[in-house]
Scaffold this active site. Sequence first.
Site, PDB file in Angstrom:
ATOM      1  N   GLU A  11      -5.532  -4.178  -2.779  1.00 48.73           N
ATOM      2  CA  GLU A  11      -6.471  -5.152  -3.318  1.00 48.73           C
ATOM      3  C   GLU A  11      -5.839  -6.212  -4.198  1.00 48.73           C
ATOM      4  OE1 GLU A  11      -9.654  -2.945  -5.150  1.00 48.73           O
ATOM      5  OE2 GLU A  11     -10.275  -2.050  -3.252  1.00 48.73           O
ATOM      6  N   ARG A  44      -5.338  -3.766  -8.890  1.00 45.72           N
ATOM      7  CA  ARG A  44      -5.649  -5.153  -8.539  1.00 45.72           C
ATOM      8  C   ARG A  44      -4.654  -6.168  -9.091  1.00 45.72           C
ATOM      9  NH1 ARG A  44     -10.741  -2.703  -9.472  1.00 45.72           N
ATOM     10  NH2 ARG A  44     -11.708  -2.271  -7.450  1.00 45.72           N
ATOM     11  N   SER A 103     -12.731   1.644 -16.757  1.00 44.18           N
ATOM     12  CA  SER A 103     -13.858   1.963 -15.896  1.00 44.18           C
ATOM     13  C   SER A 103     -14.231   3.431 -16.089  1.00 44.18           C
ATOM     14  CB  SER A 103     -13.509   1.680 -14.436  1.00 44.18           C
ATOM     15  OG  SER A 103     -12.409   2.459 -14.034  1.00 44.18           O
ATOM     16  N   GLY A 104     -15.293   3.845 -15.411  1.00 42.65           N
ATOM     17  CA  GLY A 104     -15.715   5.246 -15.509  1.00 42.65           C
ATOM     18  C   GLY A 104     -17.215   5.423 -15.607  1.00 42.65           C
ATOM     19  N   GLU A 159     -19.379   5.951 -13.419  1.00 42.94           N
ATOM     20  CA  GLU A 159     -19.912   7.027 -12.577  1.00 42.94           C
ATOM     21  C   GLU A 159     -19.674   8.407 -13.194  1.00 42.94           C
ATOM     22  OE1 GLU A 159     -20.837   3.896 -10.921  1.00 42.94           O
ATOM     23  OE2 GLU A 159     -18.663   4.059 -11.014  1.00 42.94           O
ATOM     24  N   TRP A 177     -14.295  -3.138 -15.610  1.00 42.62           N
ATOM     25  CA  TRP A 177     -13.194  -2.856 -14.700  1.00 42.62           C
ATOM     26  C   TRP A 177     -12.714  -4.047 -13.872  1.00 42.62           C
ATOM     27  CZ3 TRP A 177     -14.724  -3.144  -9.519  1.00 42.62           C
ATOM     28  CH2 TRP A 177     -16.089  -3.014  -9.254  1.00 42.62           C
ATOM     29  N   ASN A 226     -22.270  -0.663 -14.650  1.00 39.04           N
ATOM     30  CA  ASN A 226     -23.546   0.063 -14.635  1.00 39.04           C
ATOM     31  C   ASN A 226     -23.678   1.058 -15.786  1.00 39.04           C
ATOM     32  OD1 ASN A 226     -21.477   1.471 -12.705  1.00 39.04           O
ATOM     33  ND2 ASN A 226     -22.811   3.095 -13.404  1.00 39.04           N
ATOM     34  N   ASP A 278     -27.154   0.793  -9.615  1.00 42.36           N
ATOM     35  CA  ASP A 278     -25.701   0.604  -9.697  1.00 42.36           C
ATOM     36  C   ASP A 278     -25.298  -0.812  -9.319  1.00 42.36           C
ATOM     37  OD1 ASP A 278     -22.987   1.254 -10.092  1.00 42.36           O
ATOM     38  OD2 ASP A 278     -22.730   1.748  -7.986  1.00 42.36           O
ATOM     39  N   TRP A 333     -16.442  -6.395  -5.783  1.00 44.05           N
ATOM     40  CA  TRP A 333     -15.394  -6.927  -6.673  1.00 44.05           C
ATOM     41  C   TRP A 333     -14.662  -8.118  -6.067  1.00 44.05           C
ATOM     42  CZ3 TRP A 333     -10.392  -7.452  -5.165  1.00 44.05           C
ATOM     43  CH2 TRP A 333     -10.004  -6.763  -4.018  1.00 44.05           C
TER      44      TRP A 333
END
Length: 566
Positions: A87, A139, A198-199, A201, A249, A267, A309, A396
């Site tokens: 990515e 990324r 991030s995290g 979820e 993120w 989210n 989400d 993204w």
Amino acid sequence: MKSRSWHRHTALFVALLAFSGGALAADQYEPVTNARLMKAASDQGWLMYRRDYASSGYAPFDQINASNVTGLKQVWDYQTGFQQGHEAPPVVNGNYMFITTPKDELLAFEASSGKLLWKYQHDLSHVGLKTVCCDVVNRGVALYDKNVYMATLDNRVVALDAKTGKVQWSKQLMDPDLGYAMTLAPLILQGKVIVGESGGEYGARGFIEALDAKTGHQVWRRYTIPAPGEPGGETWPKGAYKTGGGGAWLTGSYDEVTDTLFWGVGNPSPWLAKLRPGDNLYTDSVLALDPATGKIKWHFQYTPHDTWDYDGTNETVLTDINYQGKSYKAIVSASRNGWFYAIDRTNGKLIYAKKFATATSVTGVKDGRMVTDASLYPDVDKEIFTCPSFLGGKNWWPISVDPQTHMAYVPTLHSCMTMKGTTVGYKAGLPFLGETFNVVADPAFKDTWGAVQAIDVNTGDQVWNFPSKLPWNSGMLTTAGGLVFSGGADGHLYAFDAKTGKVLWKSPELSSGIEGVPSTWVVDGKQYVGVYAGWGGATPIWGGDMAKDPAVANIPTGGHLYVFSL
């Protein structure tokens, strides 16, 4: 004697010329200063993730243009050996290119020839990677002074010598395998390395952090979920902020005029909204921050009390617009929730919001605030059908804004979903969702999972559209040559006419579907375009019916970097 003396003086002159800022020798590395970063939009290289602080994804190069792009040929390539999603964009300074792979490998090449200069493999042997959402991707990098910086899946920021790959410092932000991970490209600003965790979820409380670029020492940390007593804390039930999600993120943008850093927030956790009454600030929002302190100046929330989400992490692109006869200093963004936004970047007020994909849960605007449909909230005994899916009208994959056409070019996904609530409790390192889901086709777009579309930033209206039977998961690159570059899941790199959307060129079929972000640069007067092929990411893992579609399921994997030129 005269001849030897002349040669010695000539060699000394050439060396002094290179040292003093003339034509740099191939093995020399020009430091990336604050001044260069402020002028990155006009640099011959590609100095940061989205080229410049405006996140424009636009390069002022026209050597490759609409009249000669058919002559584009592959000049070098590199196979990474990884099968996961690729990515990252090539980031280029002079004749040095830097690009990351899945699982945090960092490669340095000679940008013109593809000669591999060095390779760094971050040690992940101690990490289970079980709490990395949506593939073990990376990324890209940031450049500053003589260093290159990478954020890692085990929550480190690593600084390496750009010429040698030697580690200069490594800073741990959070323990791994507890819900946190980093997949974004860092942003360098005013001598600071800025990253986001991030995290969402996994119930991880998201944050944005600035580190001193020379030492790695923390300068500030801004949690995206406010604690009780902080502004916005009243929008959460008691204690919920500790596991509230709000991952940060994706890489932010910066406005020099107002000295404001813009950063998107993801989210809330858990997904099931009934478990956290309130607007749940600052999830699904863009934050305007003081880059010196991390203090929040203002925010705009794309989806209040999100249960689908839909996130708000997507890049914000700085651009000046004229809407209904009035001029604005704006940021524009294509959100996961299916709406394209223009926001006044001086004060956070909404200028307009227009649908760019089928959007049923987020229904419109009232008093400058987004409105959602309460009947489309899932529950334990209630399944709902809504559009877009949680993969978004756009995920993204970054848009690009062309100042010549005043258009934003948007990689679009056409999908809907079913959702139903489940019982859930929080435990560190385990998913914290409270919903089941399935991605399904959008009834309004039969046999069409994706598209590239052009949107007039002055109006928010679509100008042209290029439909795709496969999902379109690649970022956008625009150039002064009147071109839009982006990669298809069919394994071709496309060049579109920026004004009309006509396909002017596409590459021979490459080794894999493309979800990489193309970039372009100039070395010794010659323009290059580079992109990763390497299918993966969220779509194959979370894509439901879309991922099961034989045409999607059979997309080849395997990372391969391709570089083209005339």
